[in-house]
Design a protein around this motif. Structure first.
Motif, PDB file in Angstrom:
ATOM      1  N   PHE A 142       0.830  -1.207   0.000  1.00 32.54           N
ATOM      2  CA  PHE A 142       0.000   0.000   0.000  1.00 32.54           C
ATOM      3  C   PHE A 142       0.860   1.250   0.000  1.00 32.54           C
ATOM      4  N   ALA A 143       1.919   1.226   0.838  1.00 35.10           N
ATOM      5  CA  ALA A 143       2.775   2.402   0.967  1.00 35.10           C
ATOM      6  C   ALA A 143       3.484   2.715  -0.351  1.00 35.10           C
ATOM      7  N   GLN A 144       3.779   1.631  -1.161  1.00 34.29           N
ATOM      8  CA  GLN A 144       4.510   1.824  -2.389  1.00 34.29           C
ATOM      9  C   GLN A 144       3.593   1.964  -3.602  1.00 34.29           C
ATOM     10  N   ALA A 145       2.282   1.904  -3.370  1.00 34.86           N
ATOM     11  CA  ALA A 145       1.341   2.001  -4.487  1.00 34.86           C
ATOM     12  C   ALA A 145       1.509   3.351  -5.179  1.00 34.86           C
ATOM     13  N   GLU A 146       1.576   3.304  -6.490  1.00 33.86           N
ATOM     14  CA  GLU A 146       1.769   4.533  -7.248  1.00 33.86           C
ATOM     15  C   GLU A 146       0.481   5.337  -7.317  1.00 33.86           C
TER      16      GLU A 146
ATOM     17  N   ASN B 146       8.554  20.663   8.145  1.00 35.52           N
ATOM     18  CA  ASN B 146       9.579  19.643   7.916  1.00 35.52           C
ATOM     19  C   ASN B 146       9.718  19.313   6.430  1.00 35.52           C
ATOM     20  N   ALA B 147       9.302  20.245   5.582  1.00 34.24           N
ATOM     21  CA  ALA B 147       9.333  20.010   4.137  1.00 34.24           C
ATOM     22  C   ALA B 147      10.772  19.887   3.639  1.00 34.24           C
ATOM     23  N   PRO B 148      10.983  19.127   2.559  1.00 33.84           N
ATOM     24  CA  PRO B 148      12.328  19.024   1.970  1.00 33.84           C
ATOM     25  C   PRO B 148      12.890  20.394   1.618  1.00 33.84           C
ATOM     26  N   LYS B 149      14.206  20.520   1.637  1.00 36.03           N
ATOM     27  CA  LYS B 149      14.845  21.812   1.428  1.00 36.03           C
ATOM     28  C   LYS B 149      14.630  22.364   0.021  1.00 36.03           C
ATOM     29  N   ASP B 150      14.338  21.473  -0.930  1.00 36.85           N
ATOM     30  CA  ASP B 150      14.155  21.953  -2.297  1.00 36.85           C
ATOM     31  C   ASP B 150      12.701  22.325  -2.597  1.00 36.85           C
ATOM     32  N   VAL B 151      11.862  22.358  -1.559  1.00 35.21           N
ATOM     33  CA  VAL B 151      10.448  22.696  -1.730  1.00 35.21           C
ATOM     34  C   VAL B 151      10.186  24.118  -1.234  1.00 35.21           C
ATOM     35  N   LYS B 152       9.485  24.885  -2.050  1.00 32.87           N
ATOM     36  CA  LYS B 152       9.093  26.245  -1.678  1.00 32.87           C
ATOM     37  C   LYS B 152       7.572  26.274  -1.556  1.00 32.87           C
TER      38      LYS B 152
ATOM     39  N   LEU C 204      -4.048  21.655  -3.790  1.00 33.85           N
ATOM     40  CA  LEU C 204      -2.599  21.772  -3.756  1.00 33.85           C
ATOM     41  C   LEU C 204      -2.070  21.682  -5.181  1.00 33.85           C
ATOM     42  N   VAL C 205      -1.252  22.657  -5.544  1.00 31.90           N
ATOM     43  CA  VAL C 205      -0.636  22.668  -6.875  1.00 31.90           C
ATOM     44  C   VAL C 205       0.857  22.440  -6.701  1.00 31.90           C
ATOM     45  N   VAL C 206       1.382  21.441  -7.399  1.00 31.59           N
ATOM     46  CA  VAL C 206       2.796  21.081  -7.277  1.00 31.59           C
ATOM     47  C   VAL C 206       3.545  21.445  -8.551  1.00 31.59           C
ATOM     48  N   ASP C 207       4.499  22.352  -8.393  1.00 28.81           N
ATOM     49  CA  ASP C 207       5.413  22.769  -9.451  1.00 28.81           C
ATOM     50  C   ASP C 207       4.711  23.262 -10.715  1.00 28.81           C
TER      51      ASP C 207
ATOM     52  N   LEU D 226       3.780  13.496  -5.356  1.00 28.64           N
ATOM     53  CA  LEU D 226       3.821  14.435  -6.467  1.00 28.64           C
ATOM     54  C   LEU D 226       5.123  15.248  -6.443  1.00 28.64           C
ATOM     55  N   ILE D 227       5.597  15.569  -5.258  1.00 29.45           N
ATOM     56  CA  ILE D 227       6.876  16.267  -5.127  1.00 29.45           C
ATOM     57  C   ILE D 227       8.003  15.389  -5.654  1.00 29.45           C
ATOM     58  N   ASP D 228       7.981  14.109  -5.281  1.00 35.47           N
ATOM     59  CA  ASP D 228       8.989  13.174  -5.785  1.00 35.47           C
ATOM     60  C   ASP D 228       8.932  13.089  -7.313  1.00 35.47           C
ATOM     61  N   LYS D 229       7.726  13.058  -7.842  1.00 34.52           N
ATOM     62  CA  LYS D 229       7.535  12.996  -9.292  1.00 34.52           C
ATOM     63  C   LYS D 229       8.118  14.237  -9.965  1.00 34.52           C
ATOM     64  N   ALA D 230       7.796  15.400  -9.420  1.00 40.51           N
ATOM     65  CA  ALA D 230       8.310  16.650  -9.982  1.00 40.51           C
ATOM     66  C   ALA D 230       9.828  16.720  -9.865  1.00 40.51           C
ATOM     67  N   ARG D 231      10.366  16.235  -8.767  1.00 34.26           N
ATOM     68  CA  ARG D 231      11.823  16.254  -8.555  1.00 34.26           C
ATOM     69  C   ARG D 231      12.528  15.386  -9.607  1.00 34.26           C
ATOM     70  N   LYS D 232      11.995  14.194  -9.848  1.00 36.33           N
ATOM     71  CA  LYS D 232      12.591  13.298 -10.846  1.00 36.33           C
ATOM     72  C   LYS D 232      12.541  13.919 -12.230  1.00 36.33           C
ATOM     73  N   GLU D 233      11.448  14.611 -12.515  1.00 32.36           N
ATOM     74  CA  GLU D 233      11.317  15.249 -13.824  1.00 32.36           C
ATOM     75  C   GLU D 233      12.322  16.381 -14.010  1.00 32.36           C
TER      76      GLU D 233
END
Length: 212
Positions: free
Chosen positions: A20-24, A72-78, A175-178, A201-208
């Motif tokens: 469940f945790a890894q479900a896309e 506690n958001a990742p440092k690359d998130v604004k 919520l709008v991501v990137d 979604l943040i992970d997805k945007a980061r990979k892109e």
């Protein structure tokens, strides 16, 4: 036998939880990909916008989860709050937010506005009531009123309205991501689900961003 059964049950539950945790996340179910992505202010960061209305019970429910995540958001998130205006009676809430922002009061009063409306049942959409409440918080009433009615705040409200159209929003919280992906409480279910989808979604945007 019971010990063996319990052990096997533990393994099965663990595998189910891991699965469940890894479900896309699924487009159309968990989020929407915008046909026309919007530019973000900082290309180096992953922009997250929360469109909200102080009077929305679902926004109020999500707020403590978003606030905890934000701290506690990742440092690359604004991250940025954006007050939504779907109807005329939402405008005072948007003006309240931007007046607080102009005066540097967002950190102090943002949570208190939610509590005043949803816990204390104070009608802060009524300007006289709002200004009285602001004064009770120890804020200079005249300075707040001036900020509330300022040209700068009016511009910010107009900008928020334009952004809502650009992102084709139909409700809050959203919520709008990137500038590319939109998810909402209605799509994701519980506040915890919303945060999980947001992180994915943040992970997805980061990979892109890393893909040439």
């Amino acid at each position: 036998m019971n010990r063996l059964f319990n052990f096997l049950l533990f393994i099965v539950i663990g595998l189910a939880n891991a699965s469940f945790a890894q479900a896309e996340i699924v487009e159309g179910r968990d989020y929407i990909a915008l046909a026309n992505p919007q530019p973000t202010e900082d290309k180096r960061s992953i922009e997250v916008l929360e469109f909200f209305w102080y009077g929305c019970p679902h926004c109020n429910e999500l707020h403590p989860h978003i606030d905890s995540w934000r701290q506690n958001a990742p440092k690359d998130v604004k991250f940025q709050y954006v007050p939504a205006i779907f109807r005329a009676n939402w405008a005072p809430a948007a003006k309240t937010f931007y007046a607080m922002e102009v005066m540097g009061l967002t950190k102090t009063l943002h949570d208190k506005v939610y509590k005043a409306i949803h816990r204390d049942k104070i009608d802060l959409a009524n300007e006289a009531t709002l200004f009285n409440w602001i004064e009770k918080q120890g804020i200079d009433r005249d300075k707040f009123v001036n900020a509330y009615n300022s040209f700068s705040v009016q511009n910010q409200v107009a900008k928020s309205t334009q952004m809502m159209r650009q992102y084709k929003l139909t409700g809050v919280p959203a919520l709008v991501v990137d500038g590319k992906y939109v998810t909402s409480g209605k799509m994701s279910g519980t506040p915890r689900d919303t945060i999980q989808i947001l992180n994915e979604l943040i992970d997805k945007a980061r990979k892109e961003k890393l893909t040439p």
